[in-house]
Design a protein around this motif. Structure first.
Motif, PDB file in Angstrom:
ATOM      1  N   GLY A   1       3.590   0.710  -5.895  1.00  0.00           N
ATOM      2  CA  GLY A   1       2.837   1.955  -5.937  1.00  0.00           C
ATOM      3  C   GLY A   1       1.382   1.791  -6.315  1.00  0.00           C
ATOM      4  N   LEU A   2       0.911   0.554  -6.364  1.00  0.00           N
ATOM      5  CA  LEU A   2      -0.479   0.287  -6.728  1.00  0.00           C
ATOM      6  C   LEU A   2      -1.310   0.040  -5.481  1.00  0.00           C
ATOM      7  CD1 LEU A   2       0.256  -2.191  -9.634  1.00  0.00           C
ATOM      8  CD2 LEU A   2      -0.305   0.230  -9.838  1.00  0.00           C
ATOM      9  N   SER A   3      -2.613   0.116  -5.634  1.00  0.00           N
ATOM     10  CA  SER A   3      -3.531  -0.211  -4.553  1.00  0.00           C
ATOM     11  C   SER A   3      -3.555  -1.720  -4.350  1.00  0.00           C
ATOM     12  CB  SER A   3      -4.939   0.286  -4.906  1.00  0.00           C
ATOM     13  OG  SER A   3      -5.886  -0.218  -3.991  1.00  0.00           O
ATOM     14  N   ILE A   4      -3.760  -2.156  -3.110  1.00  0.00           N
ATOM     15  CA  ILE A   4      -3.846  -3.603  -2.863  1.00  0.00           C
ATOM     16  C   ILE A   4      -5.163  -4.171  -3.365  1.00  0.00           C
ATOM     17  CG2 ILE A   4      -2.229  -3.649  -0.949  1.00  0.00           C
ATOM     18  CD1 ILE A   4      -4.537  -3.683   0.970  1.00  0.00           C
TER      19      ILE A   4
ATOM     20  N   GLN B   1      -7.142  -4.420  -6.552  1.00  0.00           N
ATOM     21  CA  GLN B   1      -7.120  -4.261  -8.002  1.00  0.00           C
ATOM     22  C   GLN B   1      -8.398  -4.869  -8.563  1.00  0.00           C
ATOM     23  OE1 GLN B   1      -4.778  -2.686  -9.966  1.00  0.00           O
ATOM     24  NE2 GLN B   1      -3.949  -1.996  -8.015  1.00  0.00           N
ATOM     25  N   PRO B   2      -9.384  -4.045  -8.926  1.00  0.00           N
ATOM     26  CA  PRO B   2     -10.684  -4.570  -9.345  1.00  0.00           C
ATOM     27  C   PRO B   2     -10.635  -5.420 -10.616  1.00  0.00           C
ATOM     28  CG  PRO B   2     -10.566  -2.202  -9.700  1.00  0.00           C
ATOM     29  CD  PRO B   2      -9.324  -2.591  -8.967  1.00  0.00           C
ATOM     30  N   LYS B   3      -9.641  -5.213 -11.475  1.00  0.00           N
ATOM     31  CA  LYS B   3      -9.582  -5.970 -12.724  1.00  0.00           C
ATOM     32  C   LYS B   3      -8.695  -7.209 -12.640  1.00  0.00           C
ATOM     33  CE  LYS B   3     -10.782  -2.218 -15.752  1.00  0.00           C
ATOM     34  NZ  LYS B   3     -10.515  -1.531 -16.985  1.00  0.00           N
ATOM     35  N   ALA B   4      -8.086  -7.425 -11.470  1.00  0.00           N
ATOM     36  CA  ALA B   4      -7.218  -8.603 -11.313  1.00  0.00           C
ATOM     37  C   ALA B   4      -8.067  -9.863 -11.258  1.00  0.00           C
ATOM     38  CB  ALA B   4      -6.394  -8.476 -10.044  1.00  0.00           C
ATOM     39  N   HIS B   5      -7.532 -10.934 -11.784  1.00  0.00           N
ATOM     40  CA  HIS B   5      -8.239 -12.216 -11.726  1.00  0.00           C
ATOM     41  C   HIS B   5      -8.250 -12.701 -10.290  1.00  0.00           C
ATOM     42  CE1 HIS B   5      -8.483 -12.645 -16.041  1.00  0.00           C
ATOM     43  NE2 HIS B   5      -7.217 -12.271 -16.116  1.00  0.00           N
TER      44      HIS B   5
ATOM     45  N   PHE C   1       2.981   5.509  -1.183  1.00  0.00           N
ATOM     46  CA  PHE C   1       2.347   4.199  -1.215  1.00  0.00           C
ATOM     47  C   PHE C   1       0.831   4.378  -1.211  1.00  0.00           C
ATOM     48  CE2 PHE C   1       6.454   3.344   0.834  1.00  0.00           C
ATOM     49  CZ  PHE C   1       6.917   2.323   0.033  1.00  0.00           C
ATOM     50  N   GLN C   2       0.128   3.499  -1.901  1.00  0.00           N
ATOM     51  CA  GLN C   2      -1.338   3.507  -1.911  1.00  0.00           C
ATOM     52  C   GLN C   2      -1.807   2.714  -0.696  1.00  0.00           C
ATOM     53  OE1 GLN C   2      -3.172   5.274  -4.219  1.00  0.00           O
ATOM     54  NE2 GLN C   2      -1.123   6.016  -4.699  1.00  0.00           N
ATOM     55  N   TRP C   3      -1.718   3.335   0.460  1.00  0.00           N
ATOM     56  CA  TRP C   3      -1.953   2.658   1.733  1.00  0.00           C
ATOM     57  C   TRP C   3      -3.423   2.695   2.115  1.00  0.00           C
ATOM     58  CZ3 TRP C   3       2.044   0.062   3.550  1.00  0.00           C
ATOM     59  CH2 TRP C   3       1.937  -0.518   4.806  1.00  0.00           C
ATOM     60  N   PRO C   4      -3.986   1.585   2.612  1.00  0.00           N
ATOM     61  CA  PRO C   4      -5.380   1.591   3.079  1.00  0.00           C
ATOM     62  C   PRO C   4      -5.548   2.589   4.224  1.00  0.00           C
ATOM     63  CG  PRO C   4      -4.476  -0.642   3.058  1.00  0.00           C
ATOM     64  CD  PRO C   4      -3.346   0.283   2.774  1.00  0.00           C
ATOM     65  N   LYS C   5      -6.604   3.379   4.185  1.00  0.00           N
ATOM     66  CA  LYS C   5      -6.751   4.492   5.119  1.00  0.00           C
ATOM     67  C   LYS C   5      -7.620   4.221   6.335  1.00  0.00           C
ATOM     68  CE  LYS C   5      -5.862   7.940   1.665  1.00  0.00           C
ATOM     69  NZ  LYS C   5      -6.274   8.142   0.336  1.00  0.00           N
ATOM     70  N   SER C   6      -8.322   3.106   6.394  1.00  0.00           N
ATOM     71  CA  SER C   6      -9.234   2.866   7.518  1.00  0.00           C
ATOM     72  C   SER C   6      -8.439   2.763   8.820  1.00  0.00           C
ATOM     73  CB  SER C   6     -10.070   1.612   7.291  1.00  0.00           C
ATOM     74  OG  SER C   6      -9.224   0.510   7.036  1.00  0.00           O
ATOM     75  N   GLU C   7      -8.583   3.756   9.692  1.00  0.00           N
ATOM     76  CA  GLU C   7      -7.828   3.843  10.942  1.00  0.00           C
ATOM     77  C   GLU C   7      -8.102   2.656  11.855  1.00  0.00           C
ATOM     78  OE1 GLU C   7      -5.632   6.290  11.884  1.00  0.00           O
ATOM     79  OE2 GLU C   7      -5.832   7.189   9.913  1.00  0.00           O
ATOM     80  N   ASP C   8      -7.138   2.332  12.695  1.00  0.00           N
ATOM     81  CA  ASP C   8      -7.258   1.300  13.731  1.00  0.00           C
ATOM     82  C   ASP C   8      -7.732  -0.041  13.194  1.00  0.00           C
ATOM     83  OD1 ASP C   8      -6.474   3.183  15.657  1.00  0.00           O
ATOM     84  OD2 ASP C   8      -8.519   3.903  15.843  1.00  0.00           O
TER      85      ASP C   8
ATOM     86  N   THR D   1      -2.195 -10.777   0.540  1.00  0.00           N
ATOM     87  CA  THR D   1      -1.451 -11.847  -0.125  1.00  0.00           C
ATOM     88  C   THR D   1      -0.081 -11.344  -0.583  1.00  0.00           C
ATOM     89  OG1 THR D   1      -2.293 -11.288  -2.316  1.00  0.00           O
ATOM     90  CG2 THR D   1      -3.619 -12.834  -0.982  1.00  0.00           C
ATOM     91  N   GLN D   2       0.766 -12.266  -1.020  1.00  0.00           N
ATOM     92  CA  GLN D   2       2.068 -11.889  -1.589  1.00  0.00           C
ATOM     93  C   GLN D   2       1.878 -10.998  -2.815  1.00  0.00           C
ATOM     94  OE1 GLN D   2       5.253 -12.418  -0.748  1.00  0.00           O
ATOM     95  NE2 GLN D   2       5.008 -13.811   0.954  1.00  0.00           N
ATOM     96  N   GLN D   3       0.872 -11.296  -3.640  1.00  0.00           N
ATOM     97  CA  GLN D   3       0.596 -10.481  -4.823  1.00  0.00           C
ATOM     98  C   GLN D   3       0.207  -9.058  -4.422  1.00  0.00           C
ATOM     99  OE1 GLN D   3       0.758 -11.164  -8.325  1.00  0.00           O
ATOM    100  NE2 GLN D   3       0.555  -8.969  -8.298  1.00  0.00           N
ATOM    101  N   GLN D   4      -0.649  -8.929  -3.414  1.00  0.00           N
ATOM    102  CA  GLN D   4      -1.048  -7.603  -2.951  1.00  0.00           C
ATOM    103  C   GLN D   4       0.142  -6.840  -2.374  1.00  0.00           C
ATOM    104  OE1 GLN D   4      -4.274  -9.185  -0.519  1.00  0.00           O
ATOM    105  NE2 GLN D   4      -5.724  -7.908  -1.665  1.00  0.00           N
ATOM    106  N   LEU D   5       1.066  -7.545  -1.725  1.00  0.00           N
ATOM    107  CA  LEU D   5       2.293  -6.906  -1.238  1.00  0.00           C
ATOM    108  C   LEU D   5       3.104  -6.366  -2.407  1.00  0.00           C
ATOM    109  CD1 LEU D   5       4.368  -6.176   0.938  1.00  0.00           C
ATOM    110  CD2 LEU D   5       5.255  -8.516   0.736  1.00  0.00           C
ATOM    111  N   ARG D   6       3.228  -7.144  -3.482  1.00  0.00           N
ATOM    112  CA  ARG D   6       3.961  -6.672  -4.667  1.00  0.00           C
ATOM    113  C   ARG D   6       3.298  -5.424  -5.252  1.00  0.00           C
ATOM    114  NH1 ARG D   6       4.702 -12.150  -5.196  1.00  0.00           N
ATOM    115  NH2 ARG D   6       2.882 -12.489  -6.495  1.00  0.00           N
ATOM    116  N   TRP D   7       1.963  -5.448  -5.350  1.00  0.00           N
ATOM    117  CA  TRP D   7       1.252  -4.266  -5.865  1.00  0.00           C
ATOM    118  C   TRP D   7       1.536  -3.052  -4.992  1.00  0.00           C
ATOM    119  CZ3 TRP D   7      -3.947  -7.307  -6.352  1.00  0.00           C
ATOM    120  CH2 TRP D   7      -3.972  -8.011  -7.559  1.00  0.00           C
TER     121      TRP D   7
END
Length: 118
Positions: free
Chosen positions: A100-103, A105-109, A77-84, A90-96
């Motif tokens: 296997g995608l990052s939450i 997405q710089p090109k997403a509307h 999973f492309q999991w955010p790494k900032s500890e603690d 959003t639901q869309q970010q959960l789907r991403w």
């Protein structure tokens, strides 16, 4: 219905890694003590292990907790790494994330809440 996470009003990702040996009580305590959030709210909480190939999801259904577990056979999973840190997504970010995608997405509307008509 057991595990109907689509009803969740909020989704929080526990950034960094979580000890995947924790059960419902350990994860609920983490939500309360580390993130100062209410595990009994209508919220889905996501946790990921150090190898980033397993996630646990904790969700309160009103009469008990549901604990969902997913282990990838290949990839991570492309999991955010900032500890603690905990992050509201959003639901869309959960789907991403689940695809296997990052939450982030710089090109997403971006969602627009208000439009001014001139």
């Amino acid at each position: 219905m057991i595990g109907d996470i689509s009803r969740a009003e909020h989704i929080y990702v526990a950034c960094g890694h979580t000890d995947m040996r924790k059960s419902i009580d350990g994860l609920a305590a983490c939500v309360q003590q580390s993130f100062h959030l209410n595990p009994f709210s209508n919220t889905l909480f996501l946790f990921c292990g150090r190898r980033r190939d397993r996630i646990k999801a904790l969700f309160w259904e009103g009469d008990g907790f549901v604990l969902l577990y997913k282990r990838l056979e290949k990839g991570s999973f492309q999991w955010p790494k900032s500890e603690d840190d905990v992050r509201n997504i959003t639901q869309q970010q959960l789907r991403w994330l689940m695809e296997g995608l990052s939450i982030d997405q710089p090109k997403a509307h971006k969602k627009v809440n208000e439009i001014q008509i001139i």
